[in-house]
Write a protein that holds these residues in place. Structure first.
Motif, PDB file in Angstrom:
ATOM      1  N   LEU A 242       0.869  -1.180   0.000  1.00  0.00           N
ATOM      2  CA  LEU A 242       0.000   0.000   0.000  1.00  0.00           C
ATOM      3  C   LEU A 242       0.902   1.224   0.000  1.00  0.00           C
ATOM      4  O   LEU A 242       1.780   1.340   0.858  1.00  0.00           O
TER       5      LEU A 242
ATOM      6  N   PRO B 206      -3.315   0.283  -3.472  1.00  0.00           N
ATOM      7  CA  PRO B 206      -2.608  -0.991  -3.620  1.00  0.00           C
ATOM      8  C   PRO B 206      -1.812  -1.096  -4.918  1.00  0.00           C
ATOM      9  O   PRO B 206      -2.286  -0.669  -5.978  1.00  0.00           O
TER      10      PRO B 206
ATOM     11  N   THR C  66      -7.261  -6.891  -5.053  1.00  0.00           N
ATOM     12  CA  THR C  66      -7.402  -8.339  -4.852  1.00  0.00           C
ATOM     13  C   THR C  66      -7.619  -9.098  -6.155  1.00  0.00           C
ATOM     14  O   THR C  66      -7.077 -10.176  -6.356  1.00  0.00           O
TER      15      THR C  66
ATOM     16  N   TRP D 153       0.395  -3.158   4.072  1.00  0.00           N
ATOM     17  CA  TRP D 153      -0.654  -3.955   3.407  1.00  0.00           C
ATOM     18  C   TRP D 153      -1.122  -5.078   4.324  1.00  0.00           C
ATOM     19  O   TRP D 153      -2.319  -5.320   4.477  1.00  0.00           O
TER      20      TRP D 153
ATOM     21  N   ARG E  86      -7.380  -2.401   0.539  1.00  0.00           N
ATOM     22  CA  ARG E  86      -6.720  -3.295  -0.415  1.00  0.00           C
ATOM     23  C   ARG E  86      -7.356  -3.281  -1.802  1.00  0.00           C
ATOM     24  O   ARG E  86      -6.779  -3.787  -2.752  1.00  0.00           O
TER      25      ARG E  86
END
Ligand SMILES: O=C([O-])C(=O)C[C@H](O)[C@@H](O)C(=O)[O-]
Ligand SMILES: [Mg+2]
Length: 438
Positions: free
Chosen positions: A25, A43, A65, A407, A415
């Motif tokens: 991050l 992210p 993600t 992170w 995220r």
């Protein structure tokens, strides 16, 4: 082939022995766009590909993600392959969860349609760059040489101006921001002066779609007065109707280098393009090879802003540039909260593209944190093309570890980039605006 001091060929084992994926991050200022505001941390994914004899290549891509899942699966399948086999890399059957993406738009609508294939390419691109970096390091050649050689020694970038608050909302953990607020024409001009003083930029792009078009038109006028003759662009990320786009084009036609994505979708862009002489640029309606035919045959766009992440790497960027050249369409580069690895990659490929007539976008000046031992400098708005092996950058492992800890410490809230959610912290009633907004 490289030779040692005695003239004997040096053999290298370029088999991939290890792939390291590090989600991080990184700090991001409160930059406003039509969707909302940037989160305090955004992210990114850092990819390291290590060969059997210890050469490491670096790559970087989006870190949400949905990118991490296919990246992990790809990383496992690369062991034992060669970093030279980049064509083979793109042939790997990389299953992505289509239900996460199909029918949606990317980044809440800032980067066009999202498809499973675009997601796949956005992941593969980081691995392609890492393979090219490893090849270059192993062979003692810069990446541009592996791409056919540079045609320029420096790549020009534009100042990427944003409306912004002076700080993230009270109570939100964030890094200090030294840029100050920019919420009106005077603030935008002041920000442009800072960009010029710090980095020497000569062209300016304002991210619009934040305030009603009259206010943004006034800001561009103020820029034109402050920087006479300098190329100016305005990008509302599709927030305007066709009629509004045409009105802005009429009002700013004498000072704009181009209007970027004034309205959403190829048919609407084509309608605008047919009724103005102001060139239209896009990083929203042409973001995949499949979207080119309709846009080019309808003459909907005059400049395509490539993004090596979602176009699928540096070689695909060259292919895109060749197609654009064949159709007489200009090419430049889109940018999104990237770090130095990606700026180095953008610069290496941009150095090889013959008809690059527009300064490229880069968010890099907004990113106060990086994972490189040395930040990349803009001199006179340009980045010098490195001739060092590979991308010519080195990883700062301590910094990588620190940003990765951020992170892992995150509870998941940051995220996945969500500008509308970040805006709701300041304005609980905020919702993603229906388009066109104006
Ligand atoms: O349209 C563009 O140039 C971008 O998508 C760049 C970024 O997404 C920018 O709008 C942002 O990060 O707010
Ligand atoms: Mg844009």
């Amino acid at each position: 082939m490289r030779r040692d001091g005695g003239g004997l060929p040096v053999t290298r084992d370029l088999t991939i022995a290890e792939v390291r994926l590090t989600p991080i991050l990184v700090a991001d200022p409160p930059l406003l766009n039509t969707q909302g505001v940037h989160q305090p941390y955004t992210p990114r994914l850092i990819v390291e590909i290590v060969t059997a004899d210890g050469v490491t290549g670096l790559g970087e891509t989006y870190g949400d993600t949905k990118y991490l899942e296919p990246a992990r699966s790809l990383a496992e399948r690369l062991i034992g392959r060669s970093v030279m086999d980049v064509n083979g890399l793109f042939g790997i059957d990389l299953a992505v969860d289509a239900s996460r993406v199909e029918g949606g738009t990317d980044a809440g609508g800032l980067r066009g349609a999202q498809t499973a294939d675009k997601l796949r390419l956005s992941v593969l691109s980081a691995f392609e760059v890492a393979c090219l970096d490893a090849q270059g390091r192993a062979l003692g050649l810069p990446v541009h040489a592996l791409l056919g050689g540079k045609v320029r020694d420096a790549v020009e970038y534009s100042a990427y101006l944003f409306y912004k608050w002076d700080a993230h909302p009270a109570g939100v953990a964030a890094e200090p921001d030294e840029w100050g607020a920019a919420l009106d024409p005077a603030g935008v001009v002041e920000q442009a002066r800072l960009f010029q003083r710090r980095h020497g930029f000569g062209s300016f792009k304002l991210k619009g779609g934040v305030f009603p078009p009259e206010q943004e038109t006034a800001a561009v006028r103020a820029l034109a007065e402050a920087f006479p003759g300098h190329p100016l662009r305005l990008d509302p990320n599709g927030a305007w109707s066709v009629a509004t786009s045409l009105k802005v084009a009429r009002e700013l036609g004498d000072v704009l280098e181009y209007l970027e994505d004034p309205t959403l979708g190829t048919p609407a862009m084509a309608e605008v393009a047919a009724r103005t002489d102001v060139p239209l640029a896009t990083n929203m309606c042409v973001t995949t090879f499949g979207e080119i035919k309709e846009a080019f045959t309808k003459d909907a766009v005059q400049v395509v802003l490539s993004d090596h992440h979602y176009w699928g790497g540096l070689r695909n960027t060259q292919r895109l540039a060749a197609i654009c050249a064949a159709f007489g369409v200009g090419v430049s580069m889109h940018s999104n909260t990237h770090l130095g690895i990606s700026l180095a990659a953008m610069t290496q490929v941009a150095a090889t593209v013959p008809g690059l007539h527009h300064a490229c976008d880069s968010h890099y000046p907004w990113q106060s944190e990086d994972v490189l031992t040395e930040r990349i400098a803009f001199e006179g708005g340009r980045v010098a093309v490195s001739d060092a092996p590979g991308l010519g950058v080195e990883l700062d492992r301590d910094e990588l570890a620190r940003l990765h800890r951020r992170w892992t410490d995150d509870d998941g809230a940051l995220r996945d980039r969500d500008d509308a959610a970040a805006m709701r912290v300041a304005d609980p009633a905020w919702h993603t605006p229906a388009m066109p907004r104006w």
